[in-house]
Scaffold this active site. Structure first.
Site, PDB file in Angstrom:
ATOM      1  N   GLY A 135       0.849  -1.186   0.000  1.00 25.06           N
ATOM      2  CA  GLY A 135       0.000   0.000   0.000  1.00 25.06           C
ATOM      3  C   GLY A 135       0.881   1.232   0.000  1.00 25.06           C
ATOM      4  O   GLY A 135       2.035   1.184   0.425  1.00 25.06           O
ATOM      5  N   THR A 136       0.317   2.335  -0.470  1.00 27.12           N
ATOM      6  CA  THR A 136       1.175   3.506  -0.624  1.00 27.12           C
ATOM      7  C   THR A 136       0.690   4.725   0.141  1.00 27.12           C
ATOM      8  O   THR A 136       0.710   4.703   1.364  1.00 27.12           O
ATOM      9  CB  THR A 136       1.357   3.841  -2.105  1.00 27.12           C
ATOM     10  OG1 THR A 136       0.065   3.904  -2.703  1.00 27.12           O
ATOM     11  CG2 THR A 136       2.163   2.769  -2.806  1.00 27.12           C
TER      12      THR A 136
END
EC number: 3.4.25.1
Length: 281
Positions: A52-53
């Site tokens: 995830g970013t």
């Protein structure tokens, strides 16, 4: 079986008063359930799991806002388009995750249980600094996996009832804890999001204007970082936004975030690089 019989089936350690830390309790009685107890062998495992970013948080007069994009990637592949990366930690705080998605979600659940366990044992909630320190300890416990490419780097924010303000904490993979001023972001698009907020953020923003500023920042991050997902108009997938004030935290309704995202997109149709910050001359 009566409730008393079910209670008798539990080990005596579960029935005796103990530590206010659920993680310490688990370390003593069932250490194999802790994420940090899992070994992956030698080498890097970072390319084997979705990541995830970008997470963004910003304070306003009376609270704090946190928002996260919805994309998870695995190498050059989009692993998921609608992953949720911002979660309530308790009534007055929330946590956003960047890094190895599966481990990060597991860490958030453990953190939520940690805060709930403390409240039940002590009869009161942890202070804002206490919550931030507990999360730092969980991150520190993941250091072995982080060294093999499975790092988790969350962003923590909440409303400090004692100080009467919104506060933001960032971390490194060793569990180092850092309090941020006004706004911050983590993840691969964080540099672009932070640059956007440097131009848009002001101390006198309202809660709604702060939400729009963080959505603009996520849009800018997605504009330059392939691992960050922008508003998906065709699928109607928009950022997850948490707003926390003295009255508690709440996740903004999908329809409300969609309205703000549509307004941001409408503005980008006229000026693709986003709103221009006024120069003081």
């Amino acid at each position: 079986m009566s409730a008393l019989d079910r209670g008798a089936a539990l080990p005596s350690s579960f029935m005796a008063p103990g530590t206010s830390s659920f993680t310490d309790f688990l370390s003593t009685h069932q250490p194999d359930l802790l994420p940090s107890s899992r070994a992956t062998g030698l080498g890097s495992a970072g390319d084997l799991a979705p990541h995830g970013t970008t997470i963004v948080a910003a304070t306003f007069n009376g609270g704090v806002v946190m928002a996260g994009d919805r994309r998870a990637t695995m190498g050059n592949i989009i692993a998921q388009r609608d992953i949720e990366k911002v979660f309530p930690a308790d009534e007055y705080s929330c946590v956003g995750i960047a890094g190895t998605a599966g481990l990060a979600v597991e860490m958030v659940r453990l953190f939520q249980t940690e805060l709930e366990h403390y409240e039940k044992i002590e009869g009161s909630t942890l202070s804002m600094d206490g919550k931030a320190n507990r999360l730092a300890a969980l991150i520190r416990g993941n250091l072995g996996l982080a060294m093999q490419g499975l790092a988790v780097v969350p962003l923590f924010a909440g409303f400090d009832l004692d100080a009467g303000i919104g506060r933001i904490f960032s971390y490194d993979v060793t569990g180092g804890r850092y309090e941020e001023t006004a706004f911050h972001s983590v993840g691969s698009g964080s540099l672009f999001a932070r640059g956007s907020l440097k131009k848009l953020y002001r101390d006198d923003l309202t809660a709604e204007a702060t939400v729009q500023a963080v959505v603009e920042a996520l849009y800018d991050a997605a504009d330059d970082d392939s691992a960050t997902g922008g508003p998906d108009v065709t699928r109607r997938i928009f950022p997850v936004v948490q707003v926390i004030t003295a009255e508690g935290g709440q996740r903004l309704l999908h329809e409300d975030v969609a309205t703000i995202a549509d307004r941001v997109i409408d503005g980008r149709m006229r000026r693709p690089d986003g709103p221009a910050a006024a120069l003081e001359v």
